[in-house]
Design an enzyme around this catalytic site. Structure first.
Site, PDB file in Angstrom:
ATOM      1  N   ASN A 124       0.872  -1.173   0.000  1.00 22.12           N
ATOM      2  CA  ASN A 124       0.000   0.000   0.000  1.00 22.12           C
ATOM      3  C   ASN A 124       0.910   1.225   0.000  1.00 22.12           C
ATOM      4  O   ASN A 124       1.442   1.607   1.038  1.00 22.12           O
ATOM      5  CB  ASN A 124      -0.897  -0.029   1.250  1.00 22.12           C
ATOM      6  CG  ASN A 124      -1.800   1.188   1.324  1.00 22.12           C
ATOM      7  OD1 ASN A 124      -1.863   1.977   0.382  1.00 22.12           O
ATOM      8  ND2 ASN A 124      -2.487   1.337   2.447  1.00 22.12           N
ATOM      9  N   LYS A 134       0.153   4.226  -0.435  1.00 22.89           N
ATOM     10  CA  LYS A 134      -0.513   5.431   0.085  1.00 22.89           C
ATOM     11  C   LYS A 134      -0.165   6.625  -0.815  1.00 22.89           C
ATOM     12  O   LYS A 134       0.033   6.449  -2.013  1.00 22.89           O
ATOM     13  CB  LYS A 134      -0.132   5.656   1.554  1.00 22.89           C
ATOM     14  CG  LYS A 134      -0.383   4.406   2.406  1.00 22.89           C
ATOM     15  CD  LYS A 134      -0.256   4.643   3.868  1.00 22.89           C
ATOM     16  CE  LYS A 134      -0.500   3.332   4.608  1.00 22.89           C
ATOM     17  NZ  LYS A 134      -0.479   3.475   6.052  1.00 22.89           N
ATOM     18  N   HIS A 181      -9.908   1.212   4.322  1.00 27.04           N
ATOM     19  CA  HIS A 181      -8.677   1.424   5.089  1.00 27.04           C
ATOM     20  C   HIS A 181      -8.968   2.410   6.230  1.00 27.04           C
ATOM     21  O   HIS A 181      -9.751   3.347   6.064  1.00 27.04           O
ATOM     22  CB  HIS A 181      -7.579   1.970   4.174  1.00 27.04           C
ATOM     23  CG  HIS A 181      -6.234   1.970   4.828  1.00 27.04           C
ATOM     24  ND1 HIS A 181      -5.846   2.931   5.726  1.00 27.04           N
ATOM     25  CD2 HIS A 181      -5.195   1.096   4.741  1.00 27.04           C
ATOM     26  CE1 HIS A 181      -4.628   2.653   6.158  1.00 27.04           C
ATOM     27  NE2 HIS A 181      -4.208   1.545   5.571  1.00 27.04           N
ATOM     28  N   GLU A 199      -7.380   4.818   7.337  1.00 28.19           N
ATOM     29  CA  GLU A 199      -7.133   6.234   7.002  1.00 28.19           C
ATOM     30  C   GLU A 199      -8.324   6.817   6.232  1.00 28.19           C
ATOM     31  O   GLU A 199      -8.670   7.988   6.404  1.00 28.19           O
ATOM     32  CB  GLU A 199      -5.821   6.360   6.205  1.00 28.19           C
ATOM     33  CG  GLU A 199      -4.619   6.138   7.126  1.00 28.19           C
ATOM     34  CD  GLU A 199      -3.383   5.578   6.454  1.00 28.19           C
ATOM     35  OE1 GLU A 199      -3.278   5.620   5.215  1.00 28.19           O
ATOM     36  OE2 GLU A 199      -2.508   5.077   7.190  1.00 28.19           O
ATOM     37  N   GLU A 249      -6.009  -4.735  10.206  1.00 30.64           N
ATOM     38  CA  GLU A 249      -4.992  -3.726  10.462  1.00 30.64           C
ATOM     39  C   GLU A 249      -5.314  -2.978  11.748  1.00 30.64           C
ATOM     40  O   GLU A 249      -6.080  -1.999  11.720  1.00 30.64           O
ATOM     41  CB  GLU A 249      -4.928  -2.734   9.298  1.00 30.64           C
ATOM     42  CG  GLU A 249      -4.594  -3.362   7.969  1.00 30.64           C
ATOM     43  CD  GLU A 249      -3.940  -2.349   7.023  1.00 30.64           C
ATOM     44  OE1 GLU A 249      -2.841  -2.623   6.566  1.00 30.64           O
ATOM     45  OE2 GLU A 249      -4.536  -1.284   6.802  1.00 30.64           O
ATOM     46  N   GLY A 282       1.903   2.419  10.771  1.00 25.14           N
ATOM     47  CA  GLY A 282       2.856   3.522  10.653  1.00 25.14           C
ATOM     48  C   GLY A 282       3.502   3.912  11.972  1.00 25.14           C
ATOM     49  O   GLY A 282       4.161   4.939  12.071  1.00 25.14           O
ATOM     50  N   SER A 313       2.836  -2.006  10.402  1.00 28.19           N
ATOM     51  CA  SER A 313       4.282  -2.080  10.654  1.00 28.19           C
ATOM     52  C   SER A 313       4.890  -3.447  10.331  1.00 28.19           C
ATOM     53  O   SER A 313       5.786  -3.914  11.041  1.00 28.19           O
ATOM     54  CB  SER A 313       4.601  -1.660  12.090  1.00 28.19           C
ATOM     55  OG  SER A 313       4.176  -0.325  12.309  1.00 28.19           O
TER      56      SER A 313
HETATM   57  P1  PGA Z   1       2.372   0.411   7.649  1.00 31.61           P
HETATM   58  O1  PGA Z   1       0.958   0.637   6.947  1.00 31.61           O
HETATM   59  O2  PGA Z   1       2.942  -0.867   7.126  1.00 31.61           O
HETATM   60  O3  PGA Z   1       3.199   1.618   7.254  1.00 31.61           O
HETATM   61  O4  PGA Z   1       2.131   0.346   9.121  1.00 31.61           O
HETATM   62  C1  PGA Z   1       0.085  -0.439   6.714  1.00 31.61           C
HETATM   63  C2  PGA Z   1      -1.201   0.047   6.095  1.00 31.61           C
HETATM   64  O5  PGA Z   1      -1.726   1.096   6.496  1.00 31.61           O
HETATM   65  O6  PGA Z   1      -1.735  -0.587   5.168  1.00 31.61           O
END
Ligand code: PGA
Length: 252
Positions: free
Chosen positions: A9, A11, A96, A98, A168, A174, A214
């Site tokens: 992803n 982003k 997601h 976000e 997630e 993140g 992460s």
């Molecule tokens: P991350 O993000 O691996 O940077 O924690 C995962 C995601 O939001 O899909």
């Protein structure tokens, strides 16, 4: 046998030249596992370029990171599932955290997006996961169950065959803080049980449940090694070719 999947992803990262470089670096990325699949969710303007650069590698698929809940029309700035489909895109991330948090996407909108994607033969990667406060109150099982019910339970059983869910936990995204392999396995097993209660063991067993939050080259093998973890949805670590290749190499 359900698919093992490493999904990147990206982003809202990378300029076009940087994106093309990373795509070229990943062009030959492969796994020896014929049951494994690699998916790259790139920003909208890069979808067709990504497809072009990766076309010789049938084990890598390109995904969008979002689609509209609407069919078409006066929705400035939106991209429909039908448009994705017409570009040959086969996957889309939906729900997601976000999108849920920053763009106010509630369960109703997310279920409409799921319908749009499925109706246009674009496979959703449905995201669920709890915030920190919910986990601290030990309420994560019920919280995720409700997300599954609201987002997916309206679907007919055949739509869930080979479906993709990404668990997630928001506190792990993140942040560098990963769920332990045991925490991931415990929630993935719960998700599979919830799906089995609604759709039966056979369908629940066919669903790939990815862990996200992460995931790194250093922890992927242990997390992916859990029986109900079928790979990962990877943000930060997917932006470095060597790291993402190591994560792909950690699939069961
Ligand atoms: P991350 O993000 O691996 O940077 O924690 C995962 C995601 O939001 O899909």
């Amino acid at each position: 046998m359900r698919k093992q999947i490493a999904a990147a992803n990206w982003k809202m990262n990378l300029k076009y030249d940087e994106a093309k470089n990373l795509l070229s670096e990943l062009k030959n990325c492969s796994t020896e596992n014929s049951n494994a699949e690699v998916i790259l969710a790139v920003p909208f303007p890069y979808l067709l370029t990504a497809q072009e650069i990766l076309k010789s590698n049938s084990s890598i698929q390109v995904a969008a990171q979002n689609c509209s809940q609407h069919v078409q029309g006066a929705y400035t700035g939106e991209v429909s599932a039908g448009m994705l489909s017409s570009c040959g895109i086969k996957y889309v991330i939906i729900g997601h955290s976000e999108r849920r948090e920053l763009f106010n996407e509630d369960d109703k909108i997310i279920s409409q997006k799921i319908d749009q994607a499925i109706g246009n033969a674009v496979q959703p990667i449905f995201c669920c996961g709890e915030p920190l406060a919910i986990r601290e109150n030990n309420e994560e099982a019920g919280y995720v169950e409700k997300q599954l019910q609201q987002g997916l339970f309206h679907l007919a059983p055949e739509k869930l065959e080979g479906f993709i869910i990404a668990y997630e936990p928001i506190w792990a995204i993140g942040t560098g803080k990963t769920a332990s392999a045991e925490e991931a396995q415990s929630m993935h097993l719960h998700i599979r049980k919830v799906m089995a209660e609604r759709y039966g063991e056979k369908i629940a067993g066919s669903i790939s449940i990815l862990y996200g939050g992460s995931v790194k080259a250093s922890n992927a093998k242990e997390i992916f090694g859990q029986p109900d973890v079928d790979g990962g949805l990877v943000g930060g670590a997917s932006l470095i070719a060597a790291d993402f290749e190591a994560i792909v190499g950690s699939l069961k």
